[in-house]
Scaffold this motif. Structure first.
Motif, PDB file in Angstrom:
ATOM      1  N   ASP A 116       0.852  -1.184   0.000  1.00 33.51           N
ATOM      2  CA  ASP A 116       0.000   0.000   0.000  1.00 33.51           C
ATOM      3  C   ASP A 116       0.893   1.240   0.000  1.00 33.51           C
ATOM      4  O   ASP A 116       1.580   1.506   0.988  1.00 33.51           O
ATOM      5  CB  ASP A 116      -0.892  -0.006   1.242  1.00 33.51           C
ATOM      6  N   LYS A 176       0.843   3.525   3.099  1.00 31.73           N
ATOM      7  CA  LYS A 176       1.042   2.966   4.436  1.00 31.73           C
ATOM      8  C   LYS A 176       2.500   3.018   4.861  1.00 31.73           C
ATOM      9  O   LYS A 176       3.400   2.778   4.063  1.00 31.73           O
ATOM     10  CB  LYS A 176       0.543   1.511   4.461  1.00 31.73           C
ATOM     11  N   TYR A 220       5.485   1.317   6.889  1.00 27.36           N
ATOM     12  CA  TYR A 220       5.821  -0.029   7.351  1.00 27.36           C
ATOM     13  C   TYR A 220       6.894   0.004   8.443  1.00 27.36           C
ATOM     14  O   TYR A 220       7.489  -1.005   8.769  1.00 27.36           O
ATOM     15  CB  TYR A 220       6.301  -0.883   6.170  1.00 27.36           C
TER      16      TYR A 220
END
Length: 395
Positions: free
Chosen positions: A314, A317, A319
């Motif tokens: 994504d 997003k 991480y």
């Protein structure tokens, strides 16, 4: 000011799933290293080292594990590299300086001057004979699992030297390198026996799905299940991986089938990329990889049914956890980063000591190290520095 462009981010998102593919089939580190070289063009070679003491067995012993792969180096260069890897600062002037850059990428020109480097035995006996000069390396350590992963990327004497932009590009890869190292350590550790593969991937922030030849989902980790349950584009229908767009669904099923077939008939190692549109958010990037489960040399944690791994990235997003972000930015150890995070979250040193099961004086000494590395003179300055990073203080 050095800056990361959208093209840099897009390229990094294409590379990072290859790290997890290499976790499942370590020989594929060569493909990941090739992609890294292209990312840092005109890089000519790259290496990866992984050391782990392994997880504690029921008998109370640890089984050490080591791997090394390279791309762009001759066999002679690899042997020379391994030999020089066992020497200290008298041979390689970079060695002592590396300890200040744990979990952070650093070019060799930031560690030693060109004059000092070109006089060193490592350069004269290892780098120069094999057409190497400039490098950028990262050493990633995971204290809880006693693991160490290092990646090196190399350019020739014509350069250019690795720059601050290259450092920032490398930092895009760091969160996934950390995750891949952690997953691999758990896979090779003796603690996990049944459901070894699933356990290692379950808590991974990267959405991960394993399927059989037909695309039937055999395993989806928590992050993947969240995406499938949302049903925004990608979903699970009748146990199969599917997509709302019929054209995308057909392409996905075709890629799974073709990649699975290549594995069954000795053509393992294929990787393909897909963009999966979503109605409400930016598209997901899917990396579809073959699992060499039919090979006699395949790792024992790959069952005969597993054919394809699908990693879903994504772009929106993060991480990287707060702790990892602090480690990377300030060069803190994992313990030091956790202390800095807890202080910023409002805990007192006494509460941190109790939480960690350590003596108060031990935590005070660790805080001194944090203050030194961050340049903060008081705890209030440290908290301000952490808050200025803008990362969420997850618990």
């Amino acid at each position: 000011m050095p800056s990361i462009t959208p093209d840099h981010i897009k390229a990094a998102l294409r590379i990072t799933p290859l790290f997890y593919d290499a976790v499942l089939e370590p020989t594929r580190w060569r493909e990941a290293l090739k992609a890294i070289c292209e990312f840092f063009a005109p890089a000519v070679a790259a290496t990866v080292h992984f050391n782990s003491l392994g997880l504690m067995s029921e008998g109370g012993t640890r089984e050490p594990h080591y791997l090394m792969y390279s791309y762009g180096l001759s066999e002679e260069a690899v042997q020379a590299y391994l030999t020089y890897g066992r020497y200290g600062p008298d041979v390689d002037p970079r060695v002592g300086a590396y300890t200040r850059y744990i979990n952070r990428p650093v070019p060799n020109r930031d560690l030693v001057s060109a004059e000092e480097w070109h006089k060193s035995p490592t350069y004269k006996d290892l780098f120069e004979p094999h057409g190497l000069d400039h490098d950028i390396c990262i050493s990633i350590q995971h204290e809880g699992l006693d693991t160490h992963l290092s990646i090196g990327v190399y350019r020739g004497p014509e350069g250019p030297a690795f720059s601050q932009v290259d450092v920032e590009k490398f930092q895009l890869l760091v969160p996934h390198l950390r995750r891949a190292a952690e997953v691999y350590a758990r896979l090779v550790g003796s603690e996990l026996k049944s459901r070894q593969l699933e356990n290692a991937f379950e808590d991974l922030a990267l959405a991960t799905i394993f399927t059989d030849t037909s695309g039937r989902i055999l395993f989806a980790n928590h992050a993947a299940n969240q995406l499938l349950d949302a049903g925004d584009g990608l979903f699970q229908g009748g146990g199969q991986l599917a997509h709302r767009d019929p054209g995308i669904a057909s392409q996905l099923k075709r890629d799974i089938r073709e990649i699975s077939a290549s594995t069954q008939f000795g053509g393992g190692g294929r990787v393909t990329h897909l963009t999966l549109p979503r109605a409400e958010q930016t598209p997901l990037l899917a990396t579809v990889c073959s699992l060499a489960s039919s090979s006699p040399e395949s790792p024992p944690y790959l069952s005969s049914q597993l054919r394809v791994a699908i990693f879903l990235t994504d772009p929106q997003k993060s991480y990287e956890t707060t702790t990892e972000h602090l480690q990377r930015i300030f060069g803190l150890t994992q313990t030091e980063a956790e202390i800095a995070k807890d202080l910023t979250a409002g805990l007192t040193l006494k509460e941190i000591a109790g939480k960690r099961g350590r003596a108060l004086e031990t935590v005070r000494q660790q805080l001194k190290s944090v203050m030194s590395k961050t340049g903060a003179r008081r705890q209030a300055e440290l908290v301000k520095s952490v808050l200025a990073l803008g990362v969420p203080l997850e618990q």
